[in-house]
Design an enzyme around this catalytic site. Structure first.
Site, short mmCIF file in Angstrom:
data_model
loop_
_atom_site.label_atom_id
_atom_site.label_comp_id
_atom_site.label_asym_id
_atom_site.label_seq_id
_atom_site.Cartn_x
_atom_site.Cartn_y
_atom_site.Cartn_z
N LYS A 51 0.61 -1.20 0.03
CA LYS A 51 0.11 -0.01 0.05
C LYS A 51 0.77 1.10 0.11
O LYS A 51 0.23 2.36 -0.44
CB LYS A 51 -0.96 0.01 1.37
CG LYS A 51 -1.92 -0.94 1.03
CD LYS A 51 -3.16 -0.64 0.14
CE LYS A 51 -4.47 -1.56 0.22
NZ LYS A 51 -5.31 -1.02 -0.72
N SER A 302 1.17 -9.79 -0.70
CA SER A 302 0.97 -8.60 -0.51
C SER A 302 1.22 -7.78 0.72
O SER A 302 1.51 -6.55 0.74
CB SER A 302 -0.63 -8.41 -1.03
OG SER A 302 -1.22 -9.12 -0.08
#
Length: 405
Positions: A51, A302
């Site tokens: 992110k 991720s």
């Protein structure tokens, strides 16, 4: 519309601020998945997830006037930390609205990056509504978690890194929530080499992108609780949907059992702490949701932001699912030596006793008998079956009990 040049430019601007994360070849998972498996370790990225890429690229795309007015975002997880970190790097005032039930560890981490954290509402939707109101009141810029061109371009830099690190890659697998990561990565890879397959993975608990692709438009799906909360997005973005529809070969789904086992294996075999969302891509390979054989495959892990209070529960769940833990209720005669006989029967079969509770009174306990609750560490599901069979052969009344983490 965002394009691959935007991703290339974003990568240049990020140098020195965002990590180029490792691409790690895993012999263990290669053998298990019957492919050459490489792990893209975004769990080692700044703030613990991918992110930071998108949020930093979004902030550097703002005008000086916009930066001076500050930014607002709503998140209970990785997006909050990514925006807070990026704001700190650029000296921008940042406010993150989180629901009141957000994990304390994530609240503290976001504050440590210098953000003002406001707890509002019981759900993410409540926090989002308040954040949008706050944005209007302060004339600040709202930083969307995924459906934004600069966010998508930032996430796509991970795709460019994969191409540099493994030029002959044949397939790339990404987790999918709102779609920012898969959209950016798929565009970066397909525009450079359209012959490389790109797949997305969601949970069966919240298959929003999968269902949207079927219906050819972003749709809202019902969601059930999942340990992959980072990708439990009920509706994908319009921009991310369109890019995914154009570039992604297919989207698959994994279940809670598969995620738990994969998280445990990553921790045990590769010493990698990966959150449920991040483990989905590898899980799809191990459980053959993505039908690949003898290919060079990259699974994007991720993120690694697992709440500390939840780690032990994830491990326990994974142990149960993989047959490494079992619990029994056993009825035995209430007289000296009977408990020792049961314990000896289990230890002789190399079960490691974890807990023992012996009840002499209860609704279903008859006079002269006792109820034994016992949990054991086991090798696998076959080992559990052997334990159960031996206890039954010794004429014990035995019930397997469900384990709820």
């Amino acid at each position: 519309m965002v394009n691959v040049d935007d991703i290339i430019i974003a990568r240049e601007k990020m140098k020195g601020v965002i990590h180029t994360t490792p691409l790690d070849y895993s012999k263990t998972f290669s053998l298990l998945a019957h492919n050459e498996v490489y792990l893209k370790l975004e769990n080692l990225q700044k703030t613990g997830s991918f992110k930071a890429r998108g949020s930093y690229n979004k902030l550097i795309s703002l005008t000086e006037e916009e930066l001076q007015k500050g930014v607002v975002a709503a998140s209970a997880g990785n997006h909050a930390q990514g925006v807070a970190y990026s704001s700190q790097m650029l000296g921008v005032n940042c406010t993150i609205v989180m629901p009141k039930g957000a994990p304390l560890s994530k609240i503290l981490a976001t504050k440590q990056y210098g953000a003002e954290v406001i707890l509002e509402g019981a759900t993410f939707d409540d926090a989002l509504s308040f954040a949008l109101e706050l944005k209007e009141q302060r004339a600040a810029t709202f930083i969307h978690a995924f459906d934004d061109e600069a966010i998508i371009a930032g996430q796509g830099t991970a795709g460019l890194e994969i191409l540099d690190q493994l030029p002959d890659v044949e397939a790339v697998i990404c987790p999918v929530g709102g779609g920012g990561l898969i959209a950016g990565v798929a565009m970066a890879i397909k525009e450079k080499n359209p012959h490389i397959a790109v797949y997305g993975v969601q949970t069966v608990a919240c298959p929003s992108m999968k269902q949207s692709l079927i219906e050819k438009s972003p749709v809202i799906v019902d969601s059930t609780p999942t340990m992959a909360d980072g990708i439990a997005v009920k509706k994908p973005g319009q921009k991310t949907f369109e890019i995914t529809q154009k570039y992604v070969d297919d989207v698959y789904c994994v279940d809670e059992m598969e995620i738990a086992r994969t998280m445990l294996m990553l921790l045990e075999r590769n010493k990698l702490l990966v959150e449920g969302s991040g483990a989905c891509s590898l899980s799809s390979l191990l459980y053959e949701k993505v039908k690949l054989k003898e290919k060079k495959v990259v699974a994007v892990l991720s993120g690694g932001n697992v709440d500390m209070n939840f780690i032990s529960r994830i491990i326990e769940r994974g142990l149960v699912e993989s047959g490494r833990f079992a619990a029994f209720n056993i009825t035995l005669k209430d007289k000296p030596g009977e408990l020792q006989k049961v314990l000896s029967s289990l230890t002789d079969l190399e079960a490691n006793i974890q807990s023992v509770n012996l009840h002499h009174m209860g609704k279903n306990i008859y006079p002269g008998y006792a109820q034994l609750e016992i949990s054991v560490e086991t090798k696998n599901n076959e080992h559990i079956d052997i334990l159960y069979k031996v206890l039954k052969e010794k004429n014990y009344s035995v019930e397997m009990t469900d384990f709820q983490p």
